[in-house]
Enzyme design. Structure first.
Site, mmCIF file in Angstrom:
data_model
loop_
_atom_site.group_PDB
_atom_site.id
_atom_site.type_symbol
_atom_site.label_atom_id
_atom_site.label_comp_id
_atom_site.label_asym_id
_atom_site.label_seq_id
_atom_site.Cartn_x
_atom_site.Cartn_y
_atom_site.Cartn_z
ATOM 1 N N CYS A 119 0.817 -1.229 0.000
ATOM 2 C CA CYS A 119 0.000 0.000 0.000
ATOM 3 C C CYS A 119 0.849 1.277 0.000
ATOM 4 O O CYS A 119 0.322 2.366 -0.205
ATOM 5 C CB CYS A 119 -0.967 -0.006 1.177
ATOM 6 N N HIS A 252 -3.010 7.067 2.443
ATOM 7 C CA HIS A 252 -3.498 5.803 1.892
ATOM 8 C C HIS A 252 -4.929 5.583 2.384
ATOM 9 O O HIS A 252 -5.225 5.748 3.563
ATOM 10 C CB HIS A 252 -2.584 4.668 2.340
ATOM 11 N N ASN A 282 -10.154 -0.122 -0.046
ATOM 12 C CA ASN A 282 -8.695 -0.037 -0.024
ATOM 13 C C ASN A 282 -8.166 -0.657 -1.318
ATOM 14 O O ASN A 282 -8.268 -1.871 -1.508
ATOM 15 C CB ASN A 282 -8.194 -0.789 1.220
#
Ligand code: UT7
Length: 325
Positions: A119, A252, A282
């Site tokens: 990520c 993020h 996500n």
């Protein structure tokens, strides 16, 4: 005169299939996995995510995002002299997704490689492209985050399968006389590899170990909250800027609670926080460039604004880039 790098165009792409929490909960119920829209919204802020069709790969999503970014920058694929793709869900073990994308773009010749920092991947890729531009190794880079995380989700694990989605985001980063990227910082601590991983691998033509995503959500949550504040402060010091200079914070997009806590620690009002986790879930390395492009195209972020990008995720990895758009 020192060389700088600056973003000249952004782009993104979401696969068309949007799956709301209610739809996902209904699909999971058929397997005997219990969840609810209420739980997912309260714990994460996620309301929906997009899933790619089975035959669509990360390089396919990356191609759409790259074309949008090139168009926004007024560039052709042939102008590009560096391609970096951040992904943890590559099309194949090798060649890299960046090489496969390069072929689809018809931009043969320039260096093309993947960055694997889960990520944090886009922030890593952007920092690498910035370094290569400042040292003269490249002048017009395509930097992309692209993921099909739906492929590695365990739909029997309600603690993870409701969190992730598919998508891609891209920027064109070019040589500039004035600084666009002001400062960046990257970190990793591999001793935490086990808290967020997809441990399977291929051996002797067979998958060895579990090829689906595993996460200790609470351990990741605690680490993320701490490192996102410290790395942002460190990058501000490097750039000679203060909290109050940040026009937009793009962390993020994993969990709204982590994102809001980071904004509060940096004393930023919540209306300076770019939020797309509600609609995208996500999307790992794609989350930051997707959010950036949505905010630019939505008229939130304008040229000249100061933006803090922050990644955190498996590895354990984290990093930040402060930039003037
Ligand atoms: O991309 C890299 C970065 N990743 C992240 O930043 C993720 C960080 N972690 C998180 O966002 C959170 O830890 C989660 C959203 C993953 C989990 O939230 P939590 O508040 O830490 O929940 P929990 O894991 O402590 O679970 C609380 C309860 C448990 O039930 P009991 O034991 O209290 O009865 C879980 O079994 O919630 C249950 N639960 C669910 N219930 C309904 C877990 N997942 C679900 C679900 N639906 N999908």
């Amino acid at each position: 005169m020192p060389r700088h790098s600056r973003i000249t165009g952004t782009g993104s792409y979401l696969p068309p299939r949007r799956v709301s929490n209610a739809q996902l909960a209904a699909e999971l119920a058929e397997r005997g996995v219990e969840t609810s829209d209420q739980w997912i919204v309260e714990r994460t802020g996620i309301r929906a995510r997009h899933f790619a069709a089975p035959d669509v790969t990360s390089s396919d999503l990356a191609l759409h995002a790259a074309r949008h970014a090139l168009e926004a920058a007024g560039r052709e694929a042939a102008d590009i002299d560096l391609i970096i793709v951040a992904t943890s869900t590559p099309d194949m073990i090798f060649p890299s997704t960046a090489c496969l994308l390069q072929a689809k773009l018809g931009a043969a010749g320039c260096p093309a490689f993947d960055v694997q920092a889960v990520c944090s991947g886009f922030v890593y890729a952007l920092a690498v492209a910035d370094s290569m531009i400042r040292t003269g190794a490249a002048s017009k880079a395509l930097v992309i985050g692209a993921e099909v995380f739906s492929r590695i989700l365990d739909f029997n694990d309600r603690g993870t399968c409701v969190l992730f989605g598919d998508g891609a985001g891209a920027v064109v980063l070019e040589t500039s006389d004035t600084p666009g990227i002001l400062a960046s910082e990257l970190h990793a601590d591999g001793s935490h590899a086990g808290i967020l991983c997809t441990p399977g691998t291929v051996q002797g033509g067979k998958v060895l170990g579990d090829p689906l995503l595993k996460m200790d959500g609470q351990a990741v949550f605690k680490l993320a909250v701490g490192v996102l504040e410290s790395v942002a402060r460190s990058v501000l010091v490097k750039a000679g800027r203060q909290d109050s200079d940040i026009d937009w914070l793009i962390p993020h997009q994993a969990n709204i609670r982590i994102m809001q806590s980071t904004a509060k620690k940096l004393k930023l009002p919540l209306d300076k926080l770019v939020v797309t986790v509600d609609e995208h879930g996500n999307t790992s390395a794609a989350s930051i460039p997707l959010a950036l492009d949505h905010a630019v195209r939505g008229g939130q972020i304008r040229r000249g604004d100061t933006v803090m990008l922050e990644g955190v995720g498996g590895g354990f990895t984290w990093g930040a880039v402060l930039l003037d758009l």
